[in-house]
Design an enzyme around this catalytic site. Structure first.
Site, PDB file in Angstrom:
ATOM      1  N   PRO A   1      13.817  19.937   3.072  1.00  0.00           N
ATOM      2  CA  PRO A   1      14.828  20.918   3.480  1.00  0.00           C
ATOM      3  C   PRO A   1      14.189  22.302   3.505  1.00  0.00           C
ATOM      4  O   PRO A   1      13.339  22.605   2.663  1.00  0.00           O
ATOM      5  CB  PRO A   1      15.909  20.795   2.408  1.00  0.00           C
ATOM      6  CG  PRO A   1      15.267  20.105   1.249  1.00  0.00           C
ATOM      7  CD  PRO A   1      14.148  19.284   1.808  1.00  0.00           C
ATOM      8  N   HIS A   2      14.571  23.115   4.480  1.00  0.00           N
ATOM      9  CA  HIS A   2      13.945  24.424   4.611  1.00  0.00           C
ATOM     10  C   HIS A   2      14.882  25.406   5.292  1.00  0.00           C
ATOM     11  O   HIS A   2      15.815  25.014   5.981  1.00  0.00           O
ATOM     12  CB  HIS A   2      12.620  24.322   5.389  1.00  0.00           C
ATOM     13  CG  HIS A   2      12.751  23.673   6.717  1.00  0.00           C
ATOM     14  ND1 HIS A   2      12.754  22.305   6.873  1.00  0.00           N
ATOM     15  CD2 HIS A   2      12.889  24.190   7.958  1.00  0.00           C
ATOM     16  CE1 HIS A   2      12.876  22.011   8.159  1.00  0.00           C
ATOM     17  NE2 HIS A   2      12.966  23.134   8.833  1.00  0.00           N
TER      18      HIS A   2
END
Length: 154
Positions: A69-70
């Protein structure tokens, strides 16, 4: 990416080897809290919303048991990578339907587009190697995990 940069992006206090929560949203919050506790996040709610919004756009389960996730957000002051791992794996809607066992949260300042892409692509490339993933799954300390990441990204 040079070793000094990686060394600063992921520090031992951004690595947790305890089991994360078993669902994707809770696991993202767990990773975010690691970054908050390390003093890297100025606004937890804004950072969480940015990460979840990115997740709604398309999955960050990249396959081979990896979730990254980013987000780009003003809620962080410097590029940050938090890491944890899951024994059973977490459903990250991965392209290969495999649960994510190695989880990285990448947060970069909103204006840090180049840094974001560089870290994300370097990490993704490194994690395609079976030996790197296995080493991360079996590392027995935060220092060992950090060494593996620094070695593979430099």
């Amino acid at each position: 990416m040079d070793e000094a940069t990686i060394d600063h992006v992921i520090t031992e206090d951004l690595i947790v080897l305890e089991e994360p929560p078993a669902n994707k949203t809770d696991a993202i919050e767990y990773l975010l809290d690691i970054a908050v506790e390390a003093g890297r996040v100025t606004d937890r709610e804004a950072a969480l919303e940015a990460a979840l919004e990115r997740e709604r756009q398309s999955t960050t389960g990249v396959g081979k048991g990896i979730g990254i996730p980013h987000a780009k957000t003003d809620a962080v002051t410097e590029p940050t990578v938090a890491f944890t791992r899951s024994t059973e794996g977490i459903d990250f809607d991965s392209m290969d339907d495999e649960p994510a066992k190695l989880l990285f949260l990448l947060l970069v300042p909103a204006e840090g587009g180049e840094a974001h892409l560089g870290i994300l692509s370097s990490l993704s490339r490194a994690l395609m190697h079976d030996a790197v993933r296995e080493d991360l799954r079996t590392a027995d300390s935060r220092a060992a995990v950090k060494d593996i990441i620094v070695d593979t990204l430099t």
